[in-house]
Scaffold this motif. Structure first.
Motif, short mmCIF file in Angstrom:
data_model
loop_
_atom_site.label_atom_id
_atom_site.label_comp_id
_atom_site.label_asym_id
_atom_site.label_seq_id
_atom_site.Cartn_x
_atom_site.Cartn_y
_atom_site.Cartn_z
N TYR A 218 1.05 -1.14 0.00
CA TYR A 218 0.04 -0.08 0.08
C TYR A 218 0.87 1.13 -0.06
N PRO A 251 -5.34 4.17 0.99
CA PRO A 251 -3.97 4.38 0.35
C PRO A 251 -4.10 4.98 -1.14
N LYS A 254 -2.73 0.75 -4.28
CA LYS A 254 -2.46 -0.76 -3.97
C LYS A 254 -1.99 -1.75 -4.90
#
Length: 282
Positions: A218, A251, A254
């Motif tokens: 992430y 995030p 990913k």
């Protein structure tokens, strides 16, 4: 100087050092003078006995992670770097690695703390006098390490322990970090366990945060990651786990990655780094 921080979402075997090595190799091969930096680490007398014995025979004490990060640098930087500069604070845990319910002192054998003092590298030890170590001769076991230490502090009460930890941990991490900031163009800071922030000194100096776990990588925006840590810190007196803040932040990206044989693992993750850092102009 850019800073990249690697954190893990597992207490053990999250993949932080594998990712750190792969990213370090990627930057070095692209002409960037980079280093790894693991402010705090620890290993266990029972689970890591070979590594512990190998380093103690040298009169030293450092983690296998520091050894692996140094290996990535060997022959690729102008001046050799010692494991203690990559890893200024290292704890040797006793087994079981618990806190004594009476004294509140963690069940460790010794802390090795290395710092710069007037440009001279010095090492002190925090020697836990109350740790039970009946199966081995503790003094003999640690003799080479103690012979090489500049100073040794015996720990017999929690107040002394906390005072020394606060003073010397900060002195070691800050002084070593200040040096590598001058010597390198990029620093990959690796946390330990599933701790969200390995040391408070890095709060305002992060350019990217990478979280890792089996199958997933992430990428987080530093400001939002640090805000999540700060919000969570208000509610907890202990160190903040990455899993306590994972649901608070989304995030930026990913990336999925597959398991690989140990001989191929670093190179495969390095290919991910190439695409990843191009996306973020890092």
């Amino acid at each position: 100087m850019p800073n990249l921080m690697i954190v893990g979402f597992r207490d053990e075997v999250s993949g932080k050092t594998t990712i750190s090595r792969a990213f370090l190799r990627y930057f070095l091969e692209n002409g960037i003078n980079a280093t790894g930096f693991k402010p705090l680490s620890g290993n266990n007398i029972w689970r890591h006995y070979d590594q512990v014995c190998d380093t103690l025979e040298e009169g030293r004490l450092y983690s296998n992670d520091a050894k692996l990060l140094k290996k990535e640098l060997d022959g690729k930087i102008d001046k050799p770097i010692k494991e203690e500069l990559i890893n200024p604070v290292h704890r040797l845990w006793n087994e079981p690695a618990l806190i004594d319910p009476l004294t509140r002192i963690p069940n460790f054998l010794v802390d090795r703390i290395t710092f710069l003092d007037d440009n001279h590298l010095k090492t002190i030890l925090l020697n836990n006098k109350i740790a039970s170590f009946e199966s081995l001769d503790k003094e003999k076991f640690l003799k080479n390490l103690k012979d090489n230490a500049d100073d040794i502090y015996d720990i017999e009460d929690i107040e002394t322990f906390n005072t020394l930890v606060r003073y010397y941990y900060d002195k070691a991490i800050y002084s070593i970090y200040s040096k590598i900031r001058k010597d390198f163009d990029l620093v990959i800071i690796e946390s330990y366990g599933d701790i969200a922030l390995p040391w408070n000194s890095f709060f305002k100096e992060l350019d990217l945060v990478i979280g890792v776990e089996p199958w997933n990588i992430y990428v987080y925006e530093p400001e939002k990651y640090l805000d999540a840590v700060e919000i969570t810190t208000v509610s907890y007196l202990k160190e903040i786990s990455t899993n306590q803040i994972k649901d608070l932040i989304k995030p930026m990206k990913k990336v999925r990655y597959r398991p690989a044989r140990s001989s191929e693992r670093i190179e495969k993750v390095k290919k991910i780094a190439s695409d990843l850092f191009k996306d973020f102009d890092f």
